[in-house]
Design an enzyme around this catalytic site. Structure first.
Site, PDB file in Angstrom:
ATOM      1  N   ARG A 191     -50.372 100.611 -17.002  1.00  0.00           N
ATOM      2  CA  ARG A 191     -49.224 100.582 -16.250  1.00  0.00           C
ATOM      3  C   ARG A 191     -48.480 101.841 -16.447  1.00  0.00           C
ATOM      4  NH1 ARG A 191     -43.578  98.109 -16.381  1.00  0.00           N
ATOM      5  NH2 ARG A 191     -42.662  98.726 -14.392  1.00  0.00           N
ATOM      6  N   HIS A 245     -47.714 104.741 -14.298  1.00  0.00           N
ATOM      7  CA  HIS A 245     -46.293 105.323 -13.935  1.00  0.00           C
ATOM      8  C   HIS A 245     -46.164 106.714 -14.243  1.00  0.00           C
ATOM      9  CE1 HIS A 245     -43.617 101.931 -13.030  1.00  0.00           C
ATOM     10  NE2 HIS A 245     -44.933 101.591 -12.683  1.00  0.00           N
ATOM     11  N   HIS A 252     -53.517  95.134 -10.039  1.00  0.00           N
ATOM     12  CA  HIS A 252     -52.560  93.815 -10.226  1.00  0.00           C
ATOM     13  C   HIS A 252     -53.458  92.578 -10.553  1.00  0.00           C
ATOM     14  CE1 HIS A 252     -48.567  95.409  -8.498  1.00  0.00           C
ATOM     15  NE2 HIS A 252     -48.810  95.870  -9.610  1.00  0.00           N
ATOM     16  N   TRP A 295     -50.515  87.719 -12.048  1.00  0.00           N
ATOM     17  CA  TRP A 295     -50.904  87.730 -10.422  1.00  0.00           C
ATOM     18  C   TRP A 295     -52.047  86.818 -10.470  1.00  0.00           C
ATOM     19  CZ3 TRP A 295     -48.864  91.832 -12.426  1.00  0.00           C
ATOM     20  CH2 TRP A 295     -47.881  92.873 -11.778  1.00  0.00           C
TER      21      TRP A 295
END
Ligand code: DDH
Length: 302
Positions: free
Chosen positions: A43, A47, A171, A187
């Site tokens: 992540r 990002h 995810h 998830w």
């Protein structure tokens, strides 16, 4: 414009191999989440790259703007301080590597170590010396929205519909944290193993809306479901409104179905698109180092 693989590397292959080895060594962590810091490192890589704007050629992983409050303190980046802190000892040990290179490399190493594909990574990102060029907030996706928003955000970076779906397959990894995003839960049932399970579950499970009652954090509801073997007390699996929107769109849905059926195709497409993501806005000159004015141009092919 020269492909990064053809440019002079600021580091030796041995140096890069040493950093990779040290990242691999810290991934397993029994005190953190599901036993791995891999997902939060992925992540961080995403990002740091996902602020890119193709039109203005601003944002992207070059610069490591998240070291500054302006980007690091963006509510969209809540929780990523953990990822940055985990990597700090590696930065201290190998002080020659830039943060921008370390954060993207760590994501790629984590994906591979969790069973995912090999992703091409090229060095040369440089770190900003102040926050003057840090991109504005609001460029990362908002999980409470739907298809139109996904297209606005990812088209801005230069991605197409197929690439949006492939990227969303990340995810498969990790989870949502109530205190970071307002959403909660993983998830998939094995969130530290990279696979195409996310796509399979999106299609197969019977998802129900669950209201979270956290309006203050902007999260009103998410989707939840349980696998047949799961008890009522077990933490349910979840999908964000944006995840579910992939199945509610004529252009996105065929890709969800393809990736659910064909893990090899998903791995191949994911490797290509994640490789593209971490290169956004990284424009190197002949010395192999990326500038911050976006002028060195973008490569087209090897
Ligand atoms: Fe994501 N993501 N993401 N995501 N993401 C969250 C967690 C993780 C959205 C929202 C959220 C991508 C796309 C989108 C990962 C990778 C990628 C969380 C939970 C939210 C919310 C944060 C928390 O509470 O800790 C939305 C919206 C989108 C979209 O619009 C498509 C992409 C493209 C990637 C990628 O890597 C290519 C990963 C990994 C995590 C798990 C982090 C963790 O700590 O675990």
């Amino acid at each position: 414009v020269i492909h990064p693989s053809k440019l002079k590397s600021p580091y030796t292959q041995e140096q890069v191999a040493a950093v990779k080895k040290d990242v691999e060594a810290i991934l397993k962590n029994k005190d953190y989440d599901d036993g791995s810091i891999g997902p939060v490192l992925v992540r961080l890589a995403w990002h740091s790259s996902g602020t890119y704007c193709a039109e203005t050629k601003t944002g992207g992983s070059n610069g490591a703007g998240m070291r500054y409050e302006k980007e690091g303190g963006d509510p969209a980046n809540a929780g990523l301080q953990h990822a940055r802190v985990f990597l700090e000892p590696i930065k201290e040990k190998h002080s020659w590597i830039t943060y921008a290179d370390l954060w993207t490399l760590a994501g790629v190493v984590a994906i591979k170590a969790m069973g995912g594909p090999e992703i091409e990574w090229y060095p040369g990102r440089t770190d900003f010396v102040d926050d003057a060029r840090v991109p504005p907030r609001g460029r990362l996706p908002d999980a409470a929205q739907a298809q139109d928003h996904l297209r606005a955000i990812f088209y801005r970076m230069g991605f197409n519909d197929q690439e949006i779906v492939a990227l969303s397959g990340a995810h498969n990894l990790g989870r949502c944290h109530a205190d970071r995003s307002g959403f909660e839960g993983p998830w998939v049932n094995n969130p530290t193993r990279f696979s195409n399970q996310y796509f399979k579950l999106l299609i197969k499970l019977k998802w129900e809306k669950k209201h979270l009652g956290r309006e203050a954090q902007g999260a009103h509801w998410q989707w939840i479901a349980r696998l047949p073997h799961m008890d009522e007390e077990d933490e349910p699996l979840m999908m964000l409104p944006t995840d579910m929107s992939l199945t509610l769109d004529d252009k996105f849905k065929p890709w969800v179905e393809k990736y659910a059926e064909d893990q090899d195709l998903f791995f191949k497409d994911f490797a290509a698109v994640f490789g593209k993501l971490i290169e956004l806005g990284v424009t190197r000159d002949e010395s192999g180092l990326a500038k911050h004015d976006g002028k060195a141009g973008e490569y087209k092919s090897a």
